[in-house]
Write a protein that holds these residues in place. Structure first.
Motif, PDB file in Angstrom:
ATOM      1  N   TYR A 284       0.716  -1.037   0.087  1.00  0.00           N
ATOM      2  CA  TYR A 284      -0.056  -0.274   0.468  1.00  0.00           C
ATOM      3  C   TYR A 284       1.188   1.241   0.008  1.00  0.00           C
ATOM      4  O   TYR A 284       1.986   1.101   0.688  1.00  0.00           O
ATOM      5  CB  TYR A 284      -0.836   0.057   1.581  1.00  0.00           C
ATOM      6  N   CYS A 285       0.349   2.071  -1.569  1.00  0.00           N
ATOM      7  CA  CYS A 285       1.606   2.979  -0.974  1.00  0.00           C
ATOM      8  C   CYS A 285       0.977   4.227  -0.287  1.00  0.00           C
ATOM      9  O   CYS A 285      -0.395   4.944  -0.692  1.00  0.00           O
ATOM     10  CB  CYS A 285       1.827   3.803  -1.923  1.00  0.00           C
ATOM     11  N   PRO A 286       1.451   5.020   0.919  1.00  0.00           N
ATOM     12  CA  PRO A 286       1.234   5.746   1.577  1.00  0.00           C
ATOM     13  C   PRO A 286       0.936   6.828   1.049  1.00  0.00           C
ATOM     14  O   PRO A 286      -0.272   7.994   1.264  1.00  0.00           O
ATOM     15  CB  PRO A 286       2.372   6.135   3.399  1.00  0.00           C
ATOM     16  N   LYS A 287       1.590   7.804   0.232  1.00  0.00           N
ATOM     17  CA  LYS A 287       1.719   9.098  -0.478  1.00  0.00           C
ATOM     18  C   LYS A 287       0.519   8.694  -1.349  1.00  0.00           C
ATOM     19  O   LYS A 287      -0.215  10.196  -0.993  1.00  0.00           O
ATOM     20  CB  LYS A 287       3.003   9.063  -1.250  1.00  0.00           C
ATOM     21  N   CYS A 288      -0.042   7.375  -2.791  1.00  0.00           N
ATOM     22  CA  CYS A 288      -0.635   7.415  -3.261  1.00  0.00           C
ATOM     23  C   CYS A 288      -2.246   7.731  -2.891  1.00  0.00           C
ATOM     24  O   CYS A 288      -2.810   7.329  -3.375  1.00  0.00           O
ATOM     25  CB  CYS A 288      -0.183   6.546  -4.381  1.00  0.00           C
ATOM     26  N   GLN A 289      -1.830   6.521  -1.277  1.00  0.00           N
ATOM     27  CA  GLN A 289      -3.234   5.812  -0.731  1.00  0.00           C
ATOM     28  C   GLN A 289      -4.163   5.287  -1.861  1.00  0.00           C
ATOM     29  O   GLN A 289      -5.015   5.465  -2.084  1.00  0.00           O
ATOM     30  CB  GLN A 289      -3.915   7.514  -0.596  1.00  0.00           C
TER      31      GLN A 289
ATOM     32  N   HIS B 290       9.321   0.402  -3.926  1.00  0.00           N
ATOM     33  CA  HIS B 290       8.979   1.464  -3.962  1.00  0.00           C
ATOM     34  C   HIS B 290       8.182   1.715  -4.983  1.00  0.00           C
ATOM     35  O   HIS B 290       8.254   0.760  -5.817  1.00  0.00           O
ATOM     36  CB  HIS B 290      11.025   2.544  -4.089  1.00  0.00           C
ATOM     37  N   CYS B 291       7.146   2.183  -4.775  1.00  0.00           N
ATOM     38  CA  CYS B 291       6.000   2.906  -5.133  1.00  0.00           C
ATOM     39  C   CYS B 291       6.303   3.290  -7.217  1.00  0.00           C
ATOM     40  O   CYS B 291       7.493   4.167  -6.928  1.00  0.00           O
ATOM     41  CB  CYS B 291       4.966   3.441  -4.631  1.00  0.00           C
ATOM     42  N   ARG B 292       5.763   2.652  -7.999  1.00  0.00           N
ATOM     43  CA  ARG B 292       6.677   3.349  -9.477  1.00  0.00           C
ATOM     44  C   ARG B 292       6.228   4.676  -9.748  1.00  0.00           C
ATOM     45  O   ARG B 292       6.352   5.145 -11.057  1.00  0.00           O
ATOM     46  CB  ARG B 292       6.465   2.385 -10.350  1.00  0.00           C
ATOM     47  N   LEU B 293       4.721   4.930  -8.981  1.00  0.00           N
ATOM     48  CA  LEU B 293       4.589   6.295  -9.580  1.00  0.00           C
ATOM     49  C   LEU B 293       4.852   7.195  -8.849  1.00  0.00           C
ATOM     50  O   LEU B 293       5.194   8.168  -8.989  1.00  0.00           O
ATOM     51  CB  LEU B 293       2.916   6.076  -8.844  1.00  0.00           C
ATOM     52  N   CYS B 294       5.541   7.231  -7.020  1.00  0.00           N
ATOM     53  CA  CYS B 294       6.492   8.025  -6.655  1.00  0.00           C
ATOM     54  C   CYS B 294       7.604   7.530  -6.237  1.00  0.00           C
ATOM     55  O   CYS B 294       7.822   8.625  -5.123  1.00  0.00           O
ATOM     56  CB  CYS B 294       5.317   8.539  -5.715  1.00  0.00           C
ATOM     57  N   GLY B 295       7.416   6.473  -5.819  1.00  0.00           N
ATOM     58  CA  GLY B 295       9.004   6.510  -5.432  1.00  0.00           C
ATOM     59  C   GLY B 295       9.280   5.965  -3.436  1.00  0.00           C
ATOM     60  O   GLY B 295      10.272   5.503  -3.578  1.00  0.00           O
TER      61      GLY B 295
END
Ligand SMILES: [Zn+2]
Ligand SMILES: [Zn+2]
Length: 554
Positions: free
Chosen positions: A127-132, A173-178
Motif C-alpha cells: 500500500y502506498c501511503p503517499k498515493c493512498q 518502492h512505488c513506481r508512481l512516486c518512489g
C-alpha cells in the motif's frame, strides 16, 4: 482420419504495439502450424486475444490520460489490422474484455472453490501511503532477491524469470512516486497448487516429445515443489470475484488470462461455428492442444494452467508447449521501454509480409536466442527469397507462358533426371510435413529451400531456354517437371509464405486456395491455362539497412 488440433497463442497485453519478438516467439510459429494442419485436412481451432486486464494496461492509460477501456480498444484494433496484414489467420482473435470471458473465468473460479482448490487467507498487501492506494504487483519495483538485478517487479524478475511477491523485493518502492510501500492486511483467495504436484509430475513424465528447454524447466519447477498462489488482487480493473464481500477485488490477471483459451473457444463456437457446443470438439474429445508462447511464459502453460484444468476436470491438458527462446535485435536484448525493438505496424507500413515471415522462420529462436538484423533481413530477401525461389518461379512460369501459348506444356516420356527431381519434390512435401508436425519450423523451411535449390540445379543442367530451339519436346518435358516441382514447393512453403504461395497457385492456373488442394503434389495438368506471372518478391536496396537501423532505439 483427420486429427483435431487446438492452437492457443500467447495473449499480448493491450498496452502497446506488437513487435518482432512476439511474432517470432509465438504468433508466426502458431500460424505456420495452423496452416500446415489445415492444408493436411485436419480440424484446427486457433485462438488468442488481447489481454486487456492487468496493470500494464492501467499504467499505459494513466500515462496517456485515457481509460483502460480506451487503451484496450485502440490496441485491439491495431492488433487485428496487423494479423490481417501479416497473414496470422486466427479462427478468433478476441479480448479478455468480453462478458463471455468474465463468465467463463468466474465459472472456473467457482468450480475450483467448490472443489476446495481455492481457500481464503489474509495477507499483507503493498500500500502506498503517499498515493493512498493498494499497489498491484507491477506498481512495486525493487531489486530481485534471487539475482540482485535492480528494476525487478513485484510479480516477476525479467532478468532471472523467477516469480515473486512484492514483499520479497529488496528496497521496494512505488513506481508512481518512489515511496517505500507499507503493508496492509487484505483477504485473498489462494490456489492450492501443491495439491496438483504429483499429478503434474506423472503427466510431465509422459511429455517426452516436448522441447528439452520446456521439459527441463517444468520438471525442475515441479521437483523443487510448488507453493500456494494468490488468485485475487485488490484492484478494480479486471474480472470481478464472484463471491460476496469481494466486490472490490478482481481475479488475478495471470490466472484469468490463461482462461482466455477456453473462453475464446466458447465464443468461437457461438459466434463463428454457429454451434454453441462445438468448442467441446477441441477440449473434451481426443484433441491435441498446442500452446505457442515465449519462454518467459512457460510456467503458466506447463504448471498453472494444467493445474487449473485438472482442478476443473474434463478438459484436455496441453499436448505440447513449443515455447520459443527470444529474438534479439541487432545483437541486443529487445526492450520495449528503451524502444529497442522493430515494431510490426512500422514494418508492415513499408514492406511485404512474406519476406519477414521468411526471415523469422529460417532464423527462428527454437532452441536458442537468435538475432534479427536489417543487414541479414536484406541479404536473405535478396540472396534467398528473390534469387533462389522467386527467380526459379519467375523464370519458369514466364518462359512457359511465352512459349507454350500460356498453357502447361504436354510432356512425353520422362528420363531418370526428370523422375529424380519429381521424387525429390514429393519427398520435400513429406519431409517438411513431418518436421512441421513436430514444430521444427526452421528445419522445415530449410528443407523446402533445399528443394528449390535442387530445382534450379536441374534447370541449369537441362537449359530448356536453349534446348527449345532444336528440341521442343525435350524442353517441354523439363519445363513440365519444373512446374511439378514448383507446385510442390508452393505447398511446402505455403505455411511460411502464404501470400506468395497463393500467387504461385494462381499463376499455375488453379482456382481456389492452396489449403483446399491439400498437402500433396497437385501438379497442374498439361493444357491448363496459366495466368501471366509477375515477380513474386522485390529486391531490396542496401540503403534501407542504414535507414532502418537508425530508427531502432531512437
Ligand atoms: Zn506512490
Ligand atoms: Zn532476478
Amino acid at each position: 482420419m483427420s486429427e483435431k488440433i487446438f492452437i492457443g497463442v500467447a495473449w499480448p497485453y493491450a498496452n502497446g504495439s506488437l513487435h518482432l519478438g512476439q511474432i517470432a516467439g509465438a504468433n508466426l510459429p502458431a500460424d505456420i502450424f495452423a496452416r500446415y494442419h489445415r492444408t493436411k485436412g485436419n480440424e484446427v481451432l486457433m485462438v488468442s486475444g488481447s489481454d486487456q486486464h492487468g496493470t500494464p494496461t492501467t499504467i499505459k492509460a494513466e500515462q496517456e490520460g485515457k481509460t483502460p477501456q480506451e487503451i484496450a480498444g485502440i490496441y485491439q484494433k491495431e492488433f487485428l489490422d496487423c494479423w490481417q496484414k501479416l497473414g496470422i489467420a486466427f479462427d478468433l482473435y478476441t479480448t479478455t474484455g468480453t462478458k463471455n470471458h468474465a463468465e467463463v473465468a468466474q465459472d472456473i473460479f467457482l468450480k475450483l472453490l467448490e472443489k476446495d482448490f481455492l481457500y481464503r487467507k489474509t495477507v499483507s498487501q503493498a500500500y502506498c501511503p503517499k498515493c493512498q492506494r493498494f499497489l498491484p504487483d507491477r506498481y512495486v519495483e525493487g531489486t530481485c532477491p534471487y539475482c540482485n538485478t535492480p528494476g525487478a517487479r513485484g510479480d516477476q524478475c525479467d532478468a532471472c524469470g523467477k516469480l515473486m511477491d512484492a514483499p520479497d523485493l529488496i528496497e521496494a518502492h512505488c513506481r508512481l512516486c518512489g515511496t517505500a510501500p507499507v503493508y496492509k492486511d487484505s483477504e485473498q483467495f489462494f490456489l492450492r497448487l501443491p495439491a496438483f504436484r504429483d499429478r503434474l509430475l506423472d503427466w510431465i513424465k509422459t511429455r517426452t516429445h516436448w522441447r528439452s528447454n520446456v521439459l527441463n524447466f517444468t520438471t525442475r519447477l515441479l521437483e523443487e515443489g510448488l507453493i500456494d498462489r494468490a488468485f485475487t488482487r485488490d484492484i478494480d480493473w479486471g474480472v470481478p470475484v464472484p463471491v460476496k464481500g469481494f466486490e472490490n477485488k478482481r481475479i488475478y490477471v495471470w490466472f484469468e488470462a490463461v482462461i482466455g483459451y477456453l473462453s475464446a473457444s466458447k465464443q468461437w463456437a457461438k459466434e463463428i461455428a454457429g454451434n454453441e457446443d462445438k468448442w467441446r470438439t477441441f477440449w473434451e474429445d481426443d484433441v491435441k492442444s498446442y500452446y505457442f508462447i515465449g519462454k518467459d511464459n512457460i510456467i503458466f502453460h506447463t504448471v498453472i494452467w494444467p493445474a487449473m484444468l485438472l482442478g476443473y476436470g474434463g478438459l484436455a491438458l496441453p499436448y505440447d508447449v513449443p515455447a520459443n527462446e527470444f529474438l534479439t535485435i541487432e545483437g541486443r536484448k529487445l526492450s520495449t521501454s528503451k524502444n529497442w525493438a522493430v515494431w510490426l505496424p512500422d514494418y508492415l507500413s513499408r514492406y511485404d509480409p512474406d519476406p519477414l515471415r521468411y526471415h523469422i522462420s529460417i532464423n527462428m529462436p527454437e532452441t536458442s536466442d537468435t538475432d534479427f538484423s536489417w543487414r541479414e533481413f536484406v541479404r536473405r530477401n535478396n540472396d534467398e527469397l528473390v534469387a533462389t525461389y522467386g527467380n526459379l518461379v519467375n523464370r519458369v512460369l514466364t518462359f512457359v507462358y511465352r512459349n507454350f501459348d500460356g498453357c502447361v506444356p504436354e510432356y512425353g516420356e520422362l528420363g531418370e533426371p526428370d523422375k529424380n527431381l519429381m521424387k525429390k519434390a514429393d519427398d520435400c512435401l513429406v519431409q517438411t510435413g513431418d518436421l512441421l508436425s513436430k514444430c521444427n519450423f526452421k528445419q522445415a523451411i530449410m528443407t523446402a529451400m533445399a528443394a528449390a535449390h535442387e530445382t534450379n540445379r536441374y534447370l541449369d543442367e537441362k537449359s530448356p531456354w536453349k534446348v527449345i530451339k532444336e528440341d521442343r519436346h525435350s524442353a517441354a518435358n523439363s519445363l513440365y517437371v519444373a512446374l511439378y516441382a514448383i507446385s510442390c514447393l508452393k505447398t511446402a512453403l505455403y505455411p511460411f509464405l502464404p501470400f506468395s504461395s497463393q500467387k504461385v497457385n494462381e499463376y499455375l492456373g488453379f482456382q481456389g486456395n492452396v489449403e483446399e488442394a491439400g498437402w500433396k503434389p497437385n501438379p497442374p495438368p498439361p493444357g491448363q491455362k496459366l495466368q501471366e506471372p509477375k515477380p513474386l518478391f522485390t529486391k531490396l536496396d542496401e540503403s534501407i539497412i542504414e535507414e532502418e537501423t537508425r530508427r531502432i532505439g531512437t
